[in-house]
Write an enzyme that holds these catalytic residues in place. Structure first.
Site, short mmCIF file in Angstrom:
data_model
loop_
_atom_site.label_atom_id
_atom_site.label_comp_id
_atom_site.label_asym_id
_atom_site.label_seq_id
_atom_site.Cartn_x
_atom_site.Cartn_y
_atom_site.Cartn_z
N LYS A 211 0.83 -1.20 0.00
CA LYS A 211 0.00 0.00 0.00
C LYS A 211 0.86 1.25 0.00
CE LYS A 211 -1.85 1.98 3.57
NZ LYS A 211 -2.64 2.31 4.79
N ASP A 229 -6.60 0.91 0.85
CA ASP A 229 -6.69 1.21 2.28
C ASP A 229 -8.08 0.81 2.77
OD1 ASP A 229 -8.42 3.14 1.32
OD2 ASP A 229 -7.41 4.83 2.28
#
Length: 340
Positions: A211, A229
């Site tokens: 991420k 997320d």
């Protein structure tokens, strides 16, 4: 390179396909029954009058709290009248997903990463700090941090206890200090003090996963990436683009729906929508412009007036999360630390 059959066909349609692939198919006309003759003198029992059906809730389109009409014939129309979202084909889902992306692009033409940064190193550090806290709190904390440690070399030589005090407002400050000093040492010793522009290199740094790597690559190097997320994962499951829970599996499935050139901006748009309208606990369904395309319509507040009160940031006339937002951002800058 030839396009896949799904993408080649999906580009030709804007809406959810009708008939078999639509959320609500067309209904055939109902033919009246022929009257039957009755013997003379026999009383005729008349059926009781049916009560009028309750009107469906209307939804706005094109603005966060518009006043459009009920989109009959769509999945949202079905949801509003109590019908369940019907299964759709892969092609219909891809068409709907791409239309949602286009709608979000119109709603948030100013979508951007909500972390303040001036270079790849600052973005990398800010993204690591953003774990388990808000971007606002990170943005309020990093000015003092970068004033003290402007380069990887400076941060690698930091006294842990001093850095801990600077980043304390972001939470988990001891673990984050360890990661920041560790990644700074790695940048200094292995990458010449520069943030690498390859995912395989970035994920070797302490505290950096896919991420964080995709955030840095997409926004500091222009390398397309999907950032999964909590907001992104929640919305793509609500929209039935995927049923996966694991972030890497979510990323892989969403990557098959959209062209690579859309990945970074798609991530920003979805996250923007999740933070402003499609909240985790109480989404503002009645103020959502993409409600007619949403299988989860009705999970939140459907009354337009009540839903408008749930909007956040620039949608509600309030400050955003960045102290230094882009020039095209229509909202107000966030206040510095201690002023909120």
């Amino acid at each position: 390179m030839s396009k896949s059959p799904v993408r080649a066909q999906a580009k030709g349609a804007d809406g959810v396909s009708e008939g078999r692939d639509s959320a609500v198919g067309e209904q055939g006309a109902i033919r009246p029954k022929k009257a039957t003759k009755r013997p003379a003198g026999e009383s005729v029992k008349r059926p009781a009058k049916a009560k009028p059906a309750a009107s469906a809730t209307t939804s706005g389109r094109g603005t966060a709290a518009g006043t459009g009409t009920t989109p009959s014939g769509t999945a949202a129309g079905a949801a509003r009248s109590g019908a369940a979202w019907k299964p759709e084909s892969r092609l219909a889902m891809v068409r709907r997903a791409r239309r949602i992306n286009r709608e979000l692009a119109e709603l948030y033409p100013y979508a951007h990463p909500e972390l303040d940064f001036r270079n790849p190193f600052e973005l990398l550090v800010a993204t690591v700090l953003s774990a388990q806290t808000t971007d606002l709190r990170v943005n309020q904390t990093t000015p003092a941090l970068f004033a003290a440690y402007p380069t990887p070399e400076d941060m690698a030589a930091a006294v842990p206890e001093e850095m801990e005090e600077l980043i304390r407002p972001t939470g988990f400050f001891r673990a984050k200090t360890k990661s920041l000093i560790g990644l700074s040492v790695a940048l200094r010793d292995r990458f010449g003090g520069e943030v690498p522009g390859r995912l395989d290199d970035l994920v070797t740094l302490p505290g950096v996963g896919r991420k964080t790597a995709n955030v840095v690559l997409g926004n500091a190097f222009g390398v397309p990436g999907i950032t999964v997320d909590t907001h992104f994962g929640r919305l793509v499951r609500r929209w039935k683009w995927t049923e996966q829970e694991d972030p890497e599996k979510v990323e892989a499935e969403i990557a098959t729906i959209f062209p690579k050139s859309e990945w970074t901006m798609l991530s920003h748009r979805v996250v923007f929508h999740g933070r402003r309208i499609c909240h985790a606990r109480k989404p503002a369904c009645g103020a959502c412009p993409i409600a007619p395309l949403c299988p989860a319509y009705g999970e939140g507040e459907t009354d337009p007036e009540k839903a408008r009160k749930l909007l956040k940031y620039e949608m509600a006339g309030r400050p955003g999360q960045r102290l230094s937002p882009p020039a095209d951002y229509p909202g107000m800058p966030a206040p510095p630390l201690g002023a909120d």
